[in-house]
Design a protein around this motif. Structure first.
Motif, PDB file in Angstrom:
ATOM      1  N   SER A   1       9.311  39.000  31.970  1.00 27.26           N
ATOM      2  CA  SER A   1       9.944  40.000  31.117  1.00 27.26           C
ATOM      3  C   SER A   1       8.912  40.609  30.169  1.00 27.26           C
ATOM      4  CB  SER A   1      11.072  39.351  30.305  1.00 27.26           C
ATOM      5  OG  SER A   1      11.523  40.209  29.279  1.00 27.26           O
ATOM      6  N   ARG A   2       9.031  41.904  29.951  1.00 33.66           N
ATOM      7  CA  ARG A   2       8.166  42.532  28.941  1.00 33.66           C
ATOM      8  C   ARG A   2       8.707  42.311  27.534  1.00 33.66           C
ATOM      9  NH1 ARG A   2       8.386  46.304  33.078  1.00 33.66           N
ATOM     10  NH2 ARG A   2       9.992  47.565  32.039  1.00 33.66           N
ATOM     11  N   ARG A   3      10.011  42.097  27.445  1.00 39.94           N
ATOM     12  CA  ARG A   3      10.620  41.956  26.119  1.00 39.94           C
ATOM     13  C   ARG A   3      10.437  40.555  25.552  1.00 39.94           C
ATOM     14  NH1 ARG A   3      16.646  44.097  25.517  1.00 39.94           N
ATOM     15  NH2 ARG A   3      15.607  45.807  26.625  1.00 39.94           N
ATOM     16  N   TYR A   4      10.515  39.549  26.433  1.00 41.20           N
ATOM     17  CA  TYR A   4      10.375  38.157  25.989  1.00 41.20           C
ATOM     18  C   TYR A   4       9.200  37.523  26.724  1.00 41.20           C
ATOM     19  CZ  TYR A   4      15.051  39.106  24.245  1.00 41.20           C
ATOM     20  OH  TYR A   4      16.131  39.676  23.603  1.00 41.20           O
ATOM     21  N   LYS A   5       8.187  37.158  25.964  1.00 39.68           N
ATOM     22  CA  LYS A   5       6.913  36.754  26.550  1.00 39.68           C
ATOM     23  C   LYS A   5       6.976  35.444  27.329  1.00 39.68           C
ATOM     24  CE  LYS A   5       4.995  40.315  24.565  1.00 39.68           C
ATOM     25  NZ  LYS A   5       4.825  41.541  25.346  1.00 39.68           N
ATOM     26  N   ASN A   6       7.998  34.617  27.055  1.00 40.39           N
ATOM     27  CA  ASN A   6       8.078  33.325  27.756  1.00 40.39           C
ATOM     28  C   ASN A   6       9.283  33.262  28.686  1.00 40.39           C
ATOM     29  OD1 ASN A   6       9.879  33.297  25.602  1.00 40.39           O
ATOM     30  ND2 ASN A   6       9.522  31.135  25.090  1.00 40.39           N
ATOM     31  N   LEU A   7       9.686  34.432  29.204  1.00 40.58           N
ATOM     32  CA  LEU A   7      10.800  34.517  30.139  1.00 40.58           C
ATOM     33  C   LEU A   7      10.347  35.125  31.470  1.00 40.58           C
ATOM     34  CD1 LEU A   7      13.852  34.490  30.905  1.00 40.58           C
ATOM     35  CD2 LEU A   7      14.001  36.770  29.874  1.00 40.58           C
ATOM     36  N   ILE A   8      10.721  34.466  32.562  1.00 39.52           N
ATOM     37  CA  ILE A   8      10.450  34.961  33.908  1.00 39.52           C
ATOM     38  C   ILE A   8      11.769  34.980  34.675  1.00 39.52           C
ATOM     39  CG2 ILE A   8       9.226  34.496  36.085  1.00 39.52           C
ATOM     40  CD1 ILE A   8       7.096  33.033  34.342  1.00 39.52           C
TER      41      ILE A   8
END
Length: 415
Positions: free
Chosen positions: A366-373
């Motif tokens: 995700s571009r919005r949340y750096k630790n989310l895939i």
């Protein structure tokens, strides 16, 4: 080493955990239901590098409208007032064209071949048996219209380096000496493979637990807490738990999970059904698609699995026996000696396939949340694409170059 939460224990989540564990990470899986009741358990078990045309393709809109008015047809959209469904439908319409197929085919070929190679490696490792065999795939047709479409598809596949052989009925029958076949002809893809999905899921789960992966079943994620551009923790069972990375692999429910994060992830559930006959005396040898009825037929040892339909009806898993009857009525048209009755509703499996509007999966950070895939949206190809998806996610986590360009799979591409 990172501590990673994989949200979703279906075939995508389990494969993702497998490659993350192989890369040395500590992994915890959260599955809101049971592992033996996820979408892939009743899957046809086909590994299909042949499937290089996305669901959003020319002609699908017209076919869908035609099928809509037949209670036994392979496709149905339940009428309902849903803004999400309307938006999804418009996006599907905008992608159902030749240019989209031209752009997507090389990508689907690449990720499918990557998956097949990883399945081969998994079989060679010998950690558990999941019935993997490379017998190819037969596509049978009975009408001139379908014959024309499939021959065009075969030529497209050959142009992209996926071997396809156009067969007469006599040549089809030679490949299936034990069962009488009725068809105008067929297309054979020798590079496709098959497996037994319930064995794959059970084997992966046992292997993961033996190697330190924690699996929580009947434990969904209730809340996702964020601050700025990161997920701080998730709440499961009323308890906050923090991780370094979070992977959303919740299949048909991914849109609902992402809504908690104010991420617009266009997704509709495509419900499918299957039933399995045991101890079949005269079985087919090669996994087959009966094209006019859109029915998948897969031999699994002495058993034979029939599956089909694409029913867009939200996240309702109830069984519509009209659709099952449509599957049953298709069988003797192609296999006239098979006497298959309507199965009892209790023996019919139903599963929800996560469908993106352009027919491509969502794989990426995700571009919005750096630790989310995200790893979802595989439609009918979840089993087929699972190992490649898991491997790609592990490469994203490790910030190493991915095995293929995944720009087109960007989970925020519709924002």
């Amino acid at each position: 080493m990172k501590h990673i939460a994989v949200i979703g224990g279906g075939v995508i989540g389990l494969n993702t955990a497998y490659y993350l564990q192989q890369a040395g990470h500590r992994v915890t899986i959260f599955e809101k239901g049971r592992l033996d009741d996820t979408c892939s358990i009743g899957n046809a078990g086909m590994v299909v590098p042949s499937h290089i045309v996305p669901l959003a393709a020319p002609g699908m809109i017209a076919k869908g409208i035609r099928w809509m008015f037949n209670a036994k047809s392979p496709f149905y959209v339940r009428p309902r007032l849903s803004g999400d469904l309307i938006k999804w439908g418009l996006k599907f319409y905008n992608h159902a064209n030749a240019d989209h197929v031209h752009r997507s085919a090389p990508l689907l070929k690449e990720i499918s071949l990557m998956s097949r190679d990883l399945f081969r490696q998994l079989k060679q490792a010998g950690e558990f048996d999941f019935g993997y065999e490379e017998r190819g795939l037969l596509m049978l047709f009975q009408t001139a219209e379908t014959e024309r479409e499939e021959i065009e598809a075969a030529h497209l596949a050959n142009r992209h380096g996926v071997k396809a052989e156009i067969l007469t009925l006599a040549e089809v029958q030679k490949l299936e000496p034990d069962v009488r076949v009725t068809a105008r002809g067929g297309v054979y893809f020798p590079g496709d493979a098959q497996l037994i999905p319930q064995q794959l899921v059970a084997g992966l789960a046992a292997h993961l637990q033996q190697n330190g992966v924690t699996i929580h079943t009947n434990q969904g994620v209730e809340t996702i807490r964020t601050e700025n551009d990161r997920i701080v923790h998730i709440v499961t069972g009323g308890v906050p738990q923090a991780f370094d990375e979070y992977i959303i692999a919740t299949g048909a429910w991914s849109g609902e999970v992402c809504a908690q994060l104010n991420l617009g992830l266009p997704m509709q559930s495509g419900k499918g059904y299957s039933f399995t006959l045991q101890d079949v005396a005269r079985n087919i040898r090669i996994p087959t698609l009966l094209l006019e009825g859109r029915v998948a037929v897969t031999p699994m040892g002495n058993a034979l699995r029939f599956g089909g339909t694409m029913e867009i009806a939200g996240t309702d898993r109830s069984v519509n026996m009209n659709r099952v009857q449509g599957i049953v009525e298709t069988i003797p048209k192609y296999y006239p000696d098979m006497n298959v009755g309507i199965p009892d509703v209790s023996t019919v499996w139903s599963g929800l396939r996560p469908c993106s509007p352009d027919g491509l999966p969502y794989i990426g950070r995700s571009r919005r949340y750096k630790n989310l895939i995200l790893a979802t949206g595989h439609s009918m190809m979840g089993v087929s694409l699972a190992p490649a998806t898991g491997k790609l996610v592990s490469q994203i986590v490790d910030n190493t170059p991915t095995s293929m360009d995944i720009t087109a799979f960007d989970p925020e591409r519709f924002d």
